[in-house]
Design a protein around this motif. Structure first.
Motif, short mmCIF file in Angstrom:
data_model
loop_
_atom_site.label_atom_id
_atom_site.label_comp_id
_atom_site.label_asym_id
_atom_site.label_seq_id
_atom_site.Cartn_x
_atom_site.Cartn_y
_atom_site.Cartn_z
N UNK A 92 8.26 -22.38 -2.62
CA UNK A 92 8.33 -23.11 -1.35
C UNK A 92 9.66 -23.85 -1.27
N UNK A 109 12.20 -23.64 1.83
CA UNK A 109 12.39 -24.84 2.65
C UNK A 109 13.79 -25.43 2.57
N UNK A 117 19.74 -23.57 1.17
CA UNK A 117 19.47 -22.35 0.39
C UNK A 117 20.07 -22.44 -1.01
N UNK A 150 25.70 -24.91 8.35
CA UNK A 150 24.64 -24.97 9.36
C UNK A 150 24.78 -26.28 10.13
N UNK A 200 23.42 -26.90 12.91
CA UNK A 200 22.23 -27.22 13.72
C UNK A 200 21.35 -28.25 13.01
N UNK A 248 14.52 -33.69 6.54
CA UNK A 248 13.53 -32.65 6.82
C UNK A 248 12.10 -33.05 6.43
N UNK A 277 9.48 -34.05 8.98
CA UNK A 277 8.81 -33.09 9.85
C UNK A 277 7.39 -32.80 9.37
N UNK A 278 7.24 -32.60 8.06
CA UNK A 278 5.89 -32.33 7.55
C UNK A 278 5.10 -33.62 7.34
N UNK A 331 3.03 -34.44 10.26
CA UNK A 331 1.76 -33.72 10.38
C UNK A 331 0.78 -34.18 9.31
N UNK A 375 17.01 -14.98 -0.56
CA UNK A 375 17.06 -15.33 0.85
C UNK A 375 15.73 -15.06 1.54
N UNK A 398 1.60 -25.90 9.28
CA UNK A 398 2.46 -27.01 8.86
C UNK A 398 3.49 -26.59 7.81
N UNK A 399 3.15 -25.56 7.01
CA UNK A 399 4.08 -25.08 5.99
C UNK A 399 5.45 -24.81 6.61
N UNK A 400 5.44 -24.33 7.86
CA UNK A 400 6.69 -23.91 8.49
C UNK A 400 7.36 -25.01 9.30
N UNK A 401 6.75 -26.18 9.35
CA UNK A 401 7.37 -27.28 10.10
C UNK A 401 8.71 -27.66 9.49
N UNK A 402 8.88 -27.38 8.19
CA UNK A 402 10.05 -27.86 7.49
C UNK A 402 11.23 -26.89 7.60
N UNK A 403 11.07 -25.78 8.33
CA UNK A 403 12.19 -24.83 8.48
C UNK A 403 12.60 -24.68 9.95
N UNK A 404 12.92 -25.80 10.62
CA UNK A 404 13.21 -25.73 12.06
C UNK A 404 14.41 -24.85 12.40
N UNK A 405 15.38 -24.77 11.50
CA UNK A 405 16.56 -23.96 11.82
C UNK A 405 16.39 -22.53 11.37
N UNK A 406 15.39 -22.26 10.55
CA UNK A 406 15.28 -20.93 9.98
C UNK A 406 14.25 -20.06 10.70
N UNK A 451 8.77 -21.21 15.99
CA UNK A 451 8.83 -22.57 15.48
C UNK A 451 8.48 -23.58 16.56
N UNK A 485 11.29 -15.19 10.47
CA UNK A 485 12.20 -15.70 9.44
C UNK A 485 13.40 -14.78 9.26
N UNK A 537 18.59 -15.06 9.96
CA UNK A 537 19.96 -15.23 9.48
C UNK A 537 20.60 -13.89 9.15
N UNK A 575 19.50 -11.15 6.34
CA UNK A 575 18.19 -11.66 5.93
C UNK A 575 17.09 -10.85 6.58
#
Lengths: 256, 377
Positions: free
Chosen positions: A95, A99, A103, A195, A197, A203, A206-207, A210, B44, B183-191, B197, B328, B331, B334
């Motif tokens: 994870x 996340x 990277x 990046x 953006x 970060x 964000x979680x 929730x 990646x 929620x797992x994916x909340x932390x990858x807003x740019x990805x 998202x 996902x 990029x 990727x």
């Protein structure tokens, strides 16, 4: 001693000699040989963008995403700055890799007991009062180690002294809540693969946003469900009672 | 039914045996050679088909908590005949998901670490705990079926006496981790691509799991209602279909409203890899079955129910796979397509699930609950 440390990377001064990677590999006893990308054996790597070199590595965030997402708390943020990883705790869910906004974590895919590998900010050297191996190896001063607040001032000073040369931004000063690796450049950051953006807020918020609702879901949910059970149960009881009354009435009628 | 029917070779049995065999061989290879040699996962793209399968398994297993809530908490007792099949689906689903997770973990020998090494900030930590606790609840809900087979009525009564709080906890745990997969994916807003998202991911994951859970119940009931066995009357089936349509409608409203309010309208209009995947998911999996279910004729026809419920499940699968994989793939450099071993392990585990369901449905009393275990309180 415990002041927050950082490294200032002045992209204008980097000549792409790869001494940082070599120094890192020797210090951390990694397989030698030049690598163009981060890997389990390259904690730092240089990428080239039209003759301009950018150092990639773990940014040692102030509020690290990896620390927040790891289910077993294998990552820790130390007071001096380094974000460290404990392979003995790791379950290998990856994870952190999914996340990390930069990277940085890389995986030992070839191993049957794989570890996540990334820059450790030479934490053992920092503990001894030494600077990281890459900063020591850098011949031009493109990578400069120091106290974070002082390096921020210095970076701002360099940009102010030559406003025509530098882009008016220190990458890392507030990106995802601030990082320990700060970049200044003469080429716009987005052209160098940064990046741009990424927001200023960390970060993990964000979680956390929730996750913070969970206690409410549990308390309101259990009361709601128990309440619905109570009401529908009562309704079923009443129906049963009425049905039995009716039946009794019928049978009494039949008796007559 | 004869107590020990003679083993007859059928096409389905051959397929199941082949799939399970190939899966076992691939799994052995994965543990001997490591993830790098057997999967197409990389630095990646560290999460792939297996995570997608986990999303699917958990979503289909939502059949369990929706029906348990409807029958045992909301007293819709007319659906009693499908409680046990639904619990069985959920139980098998969760066990398979745990199996896939362990295969997916880089260090499966450390799988127990979240029990003692805590990080309450982590969504993954919360999911792990929810899945472990809910699987425990499911085993308690499933236990009476086994105990009944062996005429052990004392423990059944014991479980029955404490069942209400456990069922409430089960529904809450399901609510939590079904949404937490989002929620797992909340932390990858740019990805993660803007078409998937959204800060509402947990809410959307929860609503869609209700639609898929009910659809799973419909499909299952249709499959099990053969050879003269009728589990639910046509009216009850049509009502299930209506509930699934309501969940679809709520989902569509929230999803579209969210996309518009976030300004993702542009992404929906431009033709691209992602917008095609998005429209396929939304139209085939959500809009078409919703429209179909608006017709009474569809709700009361076996074929219509089959088609619409399968479409909902396909749309659900597309949504989860798009979130985990397609979305996902944004990029440069990727992209991801699973390796043969990843696919074989996945199909092998799915085959284990179908086989387990068929065997348990044949040998354990999942169709005729006796009074001792009926859930009237």
């Amino acid at each position: 001693m415990n002041q927050k440390k950082a490294m200032l990377i002045d992209i204008t001064q980097c000549i792409g000699c790869n001494a940082c990677q070599d120094g890192c590999k020797v210090e951390n006893k990694l397989a030698t040989g030049e690598e163009k990308r981060l890997s389990p054996t390259a904690y730092t790597a240089l990428s080239e963008h039209d003759g301009v070199f950018v150092r990639h590595m773990c940014q040692h965030c102030e509020v690290p995403t990896c620390v927040s997402v790891c289910p077993v708390a294998a990552f820790t943020k130390t007071a001096e700055g380094p974000v460290l990883y404990d392979a003995n705790k790791c379950i290998g869910c990856r994870y952190c890799m999914q996340a990390c906004p930069f990277r940085a974590p890389r995986y030992e895919w070839a191993s049957t007991k794989p570890r996540v590998q990334k820059c450790i900010f030479c934490a053992p050297r920092l503990a001894k009062g030494l600077q990281p191996a890459c900063a020591e190896a850098c011949p031009t001063g493109a990578t400069k180690f120091g106290i974070r607040s002082e390096l921020l001032e210095e970076a701002a000073g360099r940009i102010e002294a030559e406003p025509d040369k530098y882009v008016a931004r220190i990458y890392g000063s507030d990106t995802v809540g601030g990082t320990s690796i700060l970049y200044i450049t003469h080429v716009p950051f987005e052209k160098l693969g940064f990046d741009t953006r990424l927001d200023k807020f960390p970060m993990p918020l964000l979680t956390n946003n929730a996750m913070s609702k969970i206690p409410n879901v549990v308390t309101v949910g259990s009361v709601l469900l128990a309440g619905i059970w109570w009401i529908t149960n009562r309704r079923a009881e009443v129906q049963q009672y009425e049905a039995s009354q009716k039946q009794n009435g019928h049978s009494q009628n039949e008796d007559k | 039914m004869k107590p020990y029917p003679i083993f007859r070779i059928t096409v389905w049995k051959v397929i199941a045996i082949l799939l399970i065999g190939a899966g076992v061989v691939s799994a052995i290879a994965r543990f001997r050679l490591g993830l790098g040699a057997t999967t197409h996962l990389n630095d990646l793209f560290p999460w792939g088909l297996w995570i997608g399968f986990d999303f699917l398994g958990i979503g289909l297993a939502a059949a369990g908590f929706t029906i348990v809530a409807a029958v045992n908490l909301f007293h819709a007792h007319e659906y009693e005949p499908i409680v046990r099949p639904a619990i069985l689906t959920a139980f098998i689903g969760y066990l398979l998901v745990v199996l896939v997770l362990v295969i997916d973990l880089g260090r499966p020998e450390n799988f127990w670490h979240p029990l003692v090494m805590w990080n309450p900030h982590s969504v993954m930590f919360e999911i792990t705990w929810c899945v472990i606790l809910y699987t425990t609840v499911l085993s308690l809900e499933f236990a009476p079926i086994v105990l009944e087979k062996f005429n052990m009525h004392a423990p059944i009564k014991m479980i029955h006496n404490v069942s209400l709080p456990f069922m409430i906890v089960g529904v809450l745990l399901s609510t939590l981790h079904q949404s937490s997969f989002g929620s797992l994916y909340l932390i990858v807003p740019t990805r993660l691509h803007a078409l998937w998202y959204t800060p509402l991911l947990p809410v959307l994951f929860f609503i869609s799991c209700i639609a898929s859970g009910i659809s799973m119940v419909i499909v299952e009931t249709l499959i099990l209602s053969r050879n003269g066995r009728v589990l639910l009357s046509p009216v009850l089936m049509a009502n299930l279909a209506k509930m699934s349509a309501v969940a679809l409608a709520i989902y569509l409203v929230v999803r579209i409203q969210d996309l518009l309010s976030r300004g993702a309208w542009h992404e929906m209009r431009t033709l691209s890899y992602h917008s095609l995947a998005f429209w396929a998911e939304i139209l085939i999996g959500f809009v078409v079955p919703f429209i179909l279910l608006m017709f009474e004729r569809v709700r009361f026809s076996r074929r219509g129910l089959y088609l619409s419920a399968l479409l909902v499940l396909a749309g659900f699968a597309a949504n989860r796979m798009n979130t985990a994989i397609t979305g996902m793939e944004t990029w440069p450099s990727q992209t991801y397509f699973p390796s043969l071993m990843e696919i074989l392990i996945t199909t092998g585990i799915a085959a284990i699930g179908f086989t387990a369901f068929t065997l348990i449905a044949r040998y354990l009393p999942i169709f005729a609950p006796t009074n001792a275990t009926s859930t009237h309180s």
